[in-house]
Design an enzyme around this catalytic site. Structure first.
Site, PDB file in Angstrom:
ATOM      1  N   GLY A  12     -42.416  44.695  -8.765  1.00 19.18           N
ATOM      2  CA  GLY A  12     -42.581  46.494  -9.029  1.00 19.18           C
ATOM      3  C   GLY A  12     -41.206  46.433  -7.805  1.00 19.18           C
ATOM      4  O   GLY A  12     -40.888  47.504  -7.848  1.00 19.18           O
ATOM      5  N   HIS A 102     -31.726  42.808 -16.037  1.00 20.83           N
ATOM      6  CA  HIS A 102     -32.372  41.727 -16.597  1.00 20.83           C
ATOM      7  C   HIS A 102     -31.451  40.725 -15.758  1.00 20.83           C
ATOM      8  O   HIS A 102     -30.085  40.790 -15.692  1.00 20.83           O
ATOM      9  CB  HIS A 102     -31.127  40.920 -17.975  1.00 20.83           C
ATOM     10  CG  HIS A 102     -31.671  39.785 -18.772  1.00 20.83           C
ATOM     11  ND1 HIS A 102     -33.559  39.335 -18.736  1.00 20.83           N
ATOM     12  CD2 HIS A 102     -30.203  38.773 -18.360  1.00 20.83           C
ATOM     13  CE1 HIS A 102     -32.809  37.644 -18.778  1.00 20.83           C
ATOM     14  NE2 HIS A 102     -31.876  37.250 -19.046  1.00 20.83           N
TER      15      HIS A 102
END
Ligand code: GRF
Length: 187
Positions: A12, A102
């Protein structure tokens, strides 16, 4: 004002960068023990976590997610290390409103190991991409991407660190570009 939710499966760190700069309505994790949930607590961001295996089907799991998104009137879903493929139920409700980050320069090195794959291939540069999510794996329309060079003295660790630093700059830029308003106290 556009309301965003962030989906993350583990660490995270991208969530943290986003939440420090933008109001995040909630974070969702598909792992009940993900570290992102602790980060959310510390930042005072609401979080939800449930796991696919707790449901009879992926459709039922995703319907529970859609219910949360609708309940909170979310305009944009930000995937940031969410390690599940988005299935038809979530896409049917939210396609065009889900973005993903990504850690490679798509269409180069799609899939779950973008950093390692680029490193193994010996490229002189890789990058980071933010794209709309469609039914493929990292195939959706690209919103913005940035190159990250592989330096002569890089180790995979230093290379990875620079990729992540590029992510932490790119996500806020893209959210800004999509019209998500920053927190009033954000610099
Ligand atoms: C990031 O590298 C992101 O690009 C990829 O998964 C990683 C998540 O890292 N999809 P974190 O959970 O944000 O620290």
């Amino acid at each position: 004002m556009k309301k965003i939710a962030v989906f993350a499966s583990g660490n995270g760190s991208n969530f943290q960068v986003i939440a420090e700069q933008f109001p995040v309505e909630f974070v969702f994790s598909d792992h009940r023990d993900a570290y992102v949930l602790e980060r959310a607590d510390k930042l005072g961001v609401k979080s939800y976590a449930f796991e696919l295996r707790e449901f009879d089907s992926k459709a039922a799991y995703e319907q529970a997610i859609v219910d949360l998104l609708e309940e909170h009137q979310i305009d944009l879903v930000c995937l940031a290390g969410y390690m599940k493929i988005v299935g038809p139920t979530l896409l049917a409700a939210y396609e065009g409103r889900i973005i993903n980050i990504h850690p490679a320069y798509l269409p180069e090195f799609p899939g779950a190991h973008g950093i390692e794959d680029a490193w193994q291939a010996g490229v002189s540069e890789s990058g980071v991409t933010i794209h709309w999510v469609d039914s493929g794996v990292d195939t959706g329309k690209i919103i913005q991407q940035v190159r990250v060079p592989r330096l002569a003295d890089d180790t995979i660790e230093s290379f990875e660190t620079r990729i992540h630093e590029a992510e932490y700059k790119l996500y806020p830029e893209v959210l800004n570009g999509l019209g998500v308003e920053r927190k009033v106290d954000s610099k």
